[in-house]
Write a protein that holds these residues in place. Structure first.
Motif, PDB file in Angstrom:
ATOM      1  N   GLY A  46       0.802  -1.217   0.000  1.00 30.86           N
ATOM      2  CA  GLY A  46       0.000   0.000   0.000  1.00 30.86           C
ATOM      3  C   GLY A  46       0.837   1.269   0.000  1.00 30.86           C
ATOM      4  N   ILE A  47       2.105   1.148  -0.341  1.00 27.08           N
ATOM      5  CA  ILE A  47       2.960   2.338  -0.331  1.00 27.08           C
ATOM      6  C   ILE A  47       2.513   3.320  -1.412  1.00 27.08           C
ATOM      7  N   ARG A  48       2.780   4.555  -1.150  1.00 22.24           N
ATOM      8  CA  ARG A  48       2.495   5.622  -2.112  1.00 22.24           C
ATOM      9  C   ARG A  48       3.822   6.249  -2.520  1.00 22.24           C
ATOM     10  N   PHE A  49       3.861   6.709  -3.752  1.00 22.61           N
ATOM     11  CA  PHE A  49       5.080   7.310  -4.262  1.00 22.61           C
ATOM     12  C   PHE A  49       4.894   8.816  -4.373  1.00 22.61           C
ATOM     13  N   HIS A  50       5.947   9.537  -4.119  1.00 16.14           N
ATOM     14  CA  HIS A  50       5.908  10.986  -4.206  1.00 16.14           C
ATOM     15  C   HIS A  50       5.776  11.425  -5.656  1.00 16.14           C
ATOM     16  N   SER A  51       5.179  12.568  -5.851  1.00 20.61           N
ATOM     17  CA  SER A  51       4.955  13.084  -7.202  1.00 20.61           C
ATOM     18  C   SER A  51       6.264  13.439  -7.915  1.00 20.61           C
ATOM     19  N   GLU A  52       7.370  13.557  -7.174  1.00 18.42           N
ATOM     20  CA  GLU A  52       8.651  13.859  -7.819  1.00 18.42           C
ATOM     21  C   GLU A  52       9.031  12.789  -8.842  1.00 18.42           C
ATOM     22  N   PHE A  53       8.571  11.557  -8.619  1.00 17.93           N
ATOM     23  CA  PHE A  53       8.899  10.479  -9.540  1.00 17.93           C
ATOM     24  C   PHE A  53       8.249  10.696 -10.907  1.00 17.93           C
ATOM     25  N   LEU A  54       7.146  11.426 -10.945  1.00 16.24           N
ATOM     26  CA  LEU A  54       6.491  11.697 -12.224  1.00 16.24           C
ATOM     27  C   LEU A  54       7.384  12.553 -13.124  1.00 16.24           C
ATOM     28  N   GLY A  55       8.128  13.479 -12.531  1.00 20.77           N
ATOM     29  CA  GLY A  55       9.057  14.290 -13.317  1.00 20.77           C
ATOM     30  C   GLY A  55      10.155  13.443 -13.944  1.00 20.77           C
ATOM     31  N   ILE A  56      10.642  12.475 -13.176  1.00 27.47           N
ATOM     32  CA  ILE A  56      11.681  11.581 -13.706  1.00 27.47           C
ATOM     33  C   ILE A  56      11.103  10.718 -14.818  1.00 27.47           C
ATOM     34  N   ALA A  57       9.897  10.187 -14.597  1.00 31.45           N
ATOM     35  CA  ALA A  57       9.244   9.387 -15.635  1.00 31.45           C
ATOM     36  C   ALA A  57       8.970  10.250 -16.864  1.00 31.45           C
ATOM     37  N   GLY A  58       8.601  11.502 -16.651  1.00 30.37           N
ATOM     38  CA  GLY A  58       8.372  12.427 -17.764  1.00 30.37           C
ATOM     39  C   GLY A  58       9.636  12.655 -18.580  1.00 30.37           C
ATOM     40  N   LEU A  59      10.775  12.716 -17.903  1.00 27.56           N
ATOM     41  CA  LEU A  59      12.049  12.870 -18.601  1.00 27.56           C
ATOM     42  C   LEU A  59      12.316  11.658 -19.494  1.00 27.56           C
ATOM     43  N   ALA A  60      12.004  10.465 -18.998  1.00 31.06           N
ATOM     44  CA  ALA A  60      12.167   9.255 -19.812  1.00 31.06           C
ATOM     45  C   ALA A  60      11.259   9.309 -21.041  1.00 31.06           C
ATOM     46  N   VAL A  61      10.037   9.783 -20.865  1.00 29.45           N
ATOM     47  CA  VAL A  61       9.113   9.906 -21.995  1.00 29.45           C
ATOM     48  C   VAL A  61       9.640  10.927 -22.999  1.00 29.45           C
ATOM     49  N   MET A  62      10.169  12.033 -22.509  1.00 25.83           N
ATOM     50  CA  MET A  62      10.700  13.067 -23.410  1.00 25.83           C
ATOM     51  C   MET A  62      11.887  12.544 -24.226  1.00 25.83           C
ATOM     52  N   THR A  63      12.761  11.764 -23.608  1.00 21.66           N
ATOM     53  CA  THR A  63      13.897  11.227 -24.370  1.00 21.66           C
ATOM     54  C   THR A  63      13.427  10.167 -25.372  1.00 21.66           C
ATOM     55  N   ALA A  64      12.359   9.444 -25.022  1.00 24.10           N
ATOM     56  CA  ALA A  64      11.791   8.479 -25.969  1.00 24.10           C
ATOM     57  C   ALA A  64      11.213   9.209 -27.176  1.00 24.10           C
ATOM     58  N   VAL A  65      10.508  10.298 -26.930  1.00 27.48           N
ATOM     59  CA  VAL A  65       9.948  11.098 -28.015  1.00 27.48           C
ATOM     60  C   VAL A  65      11.076  11.667 -28.878  1.00 27.48           C
ATOM     61  N   LEU A  66      12.157  12.117 -28.246  1.00 30.25           N
ATOM     62  CA  LEU A  66      13.304  12.631 -28.997  1.00 30.25           C
ATOM     63  C   LEU A  66      13.877  11.556 -29.918  1.00 30.25           C
ATOM     64  N   SER A  67      14.004  10.323 -29.420  1.00 31.20           N
ATOM     65  CA  SER A  67      14.559   9.260 -30.269  1.00 31.20           C
ATOM     66  C   SER A  67      13.638   8.964 -31.449  1.00 31.20           C
TER      67      SER A  67
END
Length: 187
Positions: A46-67
């Motif tokens: 039942g752990i919850r993750f901080h919203s800061e992880f969304l920024g990191i995941a967003g960076l991964a999505v942005m680099t995928a879009v760049l490729s």
């Protein structure tokens, strides 16, 4: 995100997947396994993750879009592959950290006792070695530098392989790192 490399010749009537597709499938399986492990960990603890992880995941999505953009525009495989590297690297680090730390909430036995029992088979006193190393200021500084710089050195090695045109070697290197990180996190 499939990496397309030159086809390898295969025996028999069924053509083998090219090396890039096999490496892509291997990395996708490792990352997928970590995603499943994270889903199980989240459901059980039942752990919850901080919203800061969304920024990191967003960076991964942005680099995928760049490729994908690099592929679409025909900007060359080097730029596209470096963007893919960043996508896989960011996603892998994020999943590795979340699975490793989230998994502690399951209160399952950690590997430390197993590793200690394996140390017992070595003809060395590992406890004394740890205390001796920790008491050596220079050794501590060198080991800290090595640990802190390992990610940068790994990325530099990958960039060197791309710059020198060793594409297959580059993707084997990346796949090894991704699979190893995920296997370590899950185990």
């Amino acid at each position: 995100m499939t990496i397309r490399l030159d086809r390898l010749s295969g025996a028999g009537a069924v053509p083998r997947l090219d090396a890039g597709r096999r490496l892509s499938a291997l990395m996708a399986a490792a990352l997928g396994s970590s995603m499943i492990a994270l889903a199980v960990i989240t459901a059980k603890t039942g752990i919850r993750f901080h919203s800061e992880f969304l920024g990191i995941a967003g960076l991964a999505v942005m680099t995928a879009v760049l490729s994908l953009y690099c592929d679409f525009r025909g900007l060359g495989w080097r730029i596209a592959d470096l963007a893919r590297l960043m996508t896989f690297f960011i996603a892998s680090l994020l999943l590795c950290g979340l699975v490793s730390n989230g998994g502690l909430g399951l209160r399952m036995p950690v590997a430390d006792p197993l590793l200690a029992s394996m140390d017992a088979y070595l003809p060395l006193d590992s406890r004394s070695m740890v205390y001796f190393t920790a008491s050596q200021d220079m050794a501590v500084r060198v080991l800290k530098w090595a640990y802190d710089s390992s990610a940068i050195l790994c990325l530099a090695a990958a960039a060197w392989m791309v710059a020198s045109g060793e594409r297959l070697r580059f993707w084997r290197y990346v796949a090894t790192a991704i699979v190893t990180m995920q296997a370590t996190a899950i185990a």
